[in-house]
Design an enzyme around this catalytic site. Sequence first.
Site, PDB file in Angstrom:
ATOM      1  N   TYR A 149       0.857  -1.190   0.000  1.00 23.41           N
ATOM      2  CA  TYR A 149       0.000   0.000   0.000  1.00 23.41           C
ATOM      3  C   TYR A 149       0.885   1.229   0.000  1.00 23.41           C
ATOM      4  O   TYR A 149       1.835   1.327   0.778  1.00 23.41           O
ATOM      5  CB  TYR A 149      -0.891   0.005   1.245  1.00 23.41           C
ATOM      6  CG  TYR A 149      -1.798   1.210   1.349  1.00 23.41           C
ATOM      7  CD1 TYR A 149      -2.843   1.401   0.449  1.00 23.41           C
ATOM      8  CD2 TYR A 149      -1.611   2.167   2.348  1.00 23.41           C
ATOM      9  CE1 TYR A 149      -3.684   2.501   0.541  1.00 23.41           C
ATOM     10  CE2 TYR A 149      -2.453   3.278   2.448  1.00 23.41           C
ATOM     11  CZ  TYR A 149      -3.489   3.434   1.551  1.00 23.41           C
ATOM     12  OH  TYR A 149      -4.323   4.533   1.641  1.00 23.41           O
ATOM     13  N   ASP A 243       9.244   2.717   0.227  1.00 21.51           N
ATOM     14  CA  ASP A 243       8.155   3.334   0.969  1.00 21.51           C
ATOM     15  C   ASP A 243       8.311   2.911   2.424  1.00 21.51           C
ATOM     16  O   ASP A 243       7.885   1.840   2.826  1.00 21.51           O
ATOM     17  CB  ASP A 243       6.805   2.894   0.394  1.00 21.51           C
ATOM     18  CG  ASP A 243       5.639   3.517   1.160  1.00 21.51           C
ATOM     19  OD1 ASP A 243       5.888   4.138   2.217  1.00 21.51           O
ATOM     20  OD2 ASP A 243       4.497   3.370   0.705  1.00 21.51           O
ATOM     21  N   LYS A 271       3.819   8.770   9.067  1.00 23.43           N
ATOM     22  CA  LYS A 271       3.504   8.188  10.372  1.00 23.43           C
ATOM     23  C   LYS A 271       4.478   8.631  11.480  1.00 23.43           C
ATOM     24  O   LYS A 271       4.306   9.729  11.986  1.00 23.43           O
ATOM     25  CB  LYS A 271       3.360   6.672  10.233  1.00 23.43           C
ATOM     26  CG  LYS A 271       2.200   6.350   9.250  1.00 23.43           C
ATOM     27  CD  LYS A 271       1.726   4.923   9.171  1.00 23.43           C
ATOM     28  CE  LYS A 271       0.436   4.827   8.371  1.00 23.43           C
ATOM     29  NZ  LYS A 271       0.534   4.206   7.074  1.00 23.43           N
TER      30      LYS A 271
HETATM   31  C1  LIG Z   1      -0.012   4.640   5.672  1.00 17.00           C
HETATM   32  C2  LIG Z   1       0.823   4.370   4.493  1.00 17.00           C
HETATM   33  C3  LIG Z   1       0.881   5.249   3.412  1.00 17.00           C
HETATM   34  C4  LIG Z   1      -0.027   6.433   3.283  1.00 17.00           C
HETATM   35  O1  LIG Z   1       0.176   7.388   4.272  1.00 17.00           O
HETATM   36  P1  LIG Z   1      -1.015   8.404   4.622  1.00 17.00           P
HETATM   37  O2  LIG Z   1      -0.402   9.343   5.591  1.00 17.00           O
HETATM   38  O3  LIG Z   1      -2.123   7.577   5.173  1.00 17.00           O
HETATM   39  O4  LIG Z   1      -1.407   9.077   3.352  1.00 17.00           O
HETATM   40  C5  LIG Z   1       1.794   5.003   2.409  1.00 17.00           C
HETATM   41  N1  LIG Z   1       2.602   3.919   2.457  1.00 17.00           N
HETATM   42  C6  LIG Z   1       2.564   3.047   3.482  1.00 17.00           C
HETATM   43  C7  LIG Z   1       3.513   1.897   3.493  1.00 17.00           C
HETATM   44  C8  LIG Z   1       1.654   3.225   4.524  1.00 17.00           C
HETATM   45  O5  LIG Z   1       1.583   2.326   5.496  1.00 17.00           O
END
Ligand SMILES: *Cc1c(COP(=O)(O)O)cnc(C)c1O
Length: 443
Positions: A149, A243, A271
Amino acid sequence: MTDPSAPALTNAELFDRARAVIPGGVNSPVRAFNSVGGTPYFVTRAAGAHVWDVEGRGYVDMVQSYGAVIAGHGHPLVVDAIRRAAGEGTSYGAPTHREVLLAEAIRARMPSVEKVRLVSSGTEATMTAIRLARGATGRDRIVKFAGNYHGHSDALLAASGSAVAHLDHSDGATLPGSAGVPAAAVADTVVLPYNQVPVLDETVAAVIVEPVAANMGLVAPAPGFLQGLRDECTRVGAVLIFDEVITGFRLGIGGAQQVFGVTPDLTCLGKVIGGGLNVGAFGGRSDLMDQLAPLGPVYQAGTLSGNPLATAAGLAALSLLDQDAYQRLERAAARLAAGLQDAFDSAEVSARVPRVGTLVGIFIAPPGTEGPVEAPLDYEGARMTDEDGYGRFFHAMIDAGVALAPGAYEVLFPGLAHTHDIVDHVVTVAYRSALALARKDVP
Ligand SMILES: *Cc1c(COP(=O)(O)O)cnc(C)c1O
């Protein structure tokens, strides 16, 4: 553990009112409990490892804002930093000194991030990293992995794990993971199975990957996978994007790239670096980052980017994360994972509790599974998880005061506030919940 100051409203009443004015009653789909059923709890306050809802019920919280509050809810240092910053104004539309400090703090911990740009969410970070890679290479094609994701931008919403997994019937093919995403928006997105190193060619602008997959349950990178991606990207001149929105500053001071010893060209963060406020970031090689406006031709901007409250919270959170903190996080995660595995085994529930460093997952095997359960290696395996079983386990846990994420594809986020006593309590509750699941006496 009830809260006498809670408003006199039930979760059900508030959910009804919410659904009248907010689609599905929530501002992020997973919160609606669709995949586990039932009524979400509406949080009024939180402290450390606990949250309280409007009915005054308290829960041990394993969600922790999906990892954003690694120091625990309402950590005094973070809250003080936000209070002080707020007193000085909440947004200016001009650069501030804390943006420089946060950028320097990120670079000091993650040497591959020579330059960094702050944005307001992980979605913005990944979306812009992709644009930058395309702009810098002059190529269009991007490679992502099924079950990873990367936020909700059009080009990355294909076979996306997390809450999208409940919508997603694409099974790894490149189909949009959401209505409203034109086929053209994902026409240059190639979705491949996680943990297999693809053979790339010179049409590929970027490969984006969760170095530890934490949105299809928890899936560790197979030995050689990340290095294989590094080698392939180097060979064809594609940009390797890690990511690390979840893993950054959670797996260790230098993120997954340090733990696995593989250096990406660009890194996306979110995060943890916001301390619970709205911050994302992407950064990496200077020559790539200098392609961004105002230096280069790749446009990106944000009214609230580098927000003074968010940078204050992020700096405070990072200041708490020293080597000792990571050792404590890892001990809590190890104790939790071993305890949960034991709970499932003792209750004779076929399940696997994978752990990578400070991250813990739960994979409940499909009904009828015989023999030992292996942790999944990719999206195909992860989607075998028993979603109904997870839902029943989830409800047994929350009825006993332990809040897991309301979806089988999320992970657990033990943080600095999860003491051994709290972890042991979670494990005890998990054992009783697993017994109830095995007896099928939870609805
Ligand atoms: C949560 C998440 C995102 C998106 O971040 P948001 O602040 O919710 O837009 C992107 N990549 C990973 C791996 C995530 O867990």
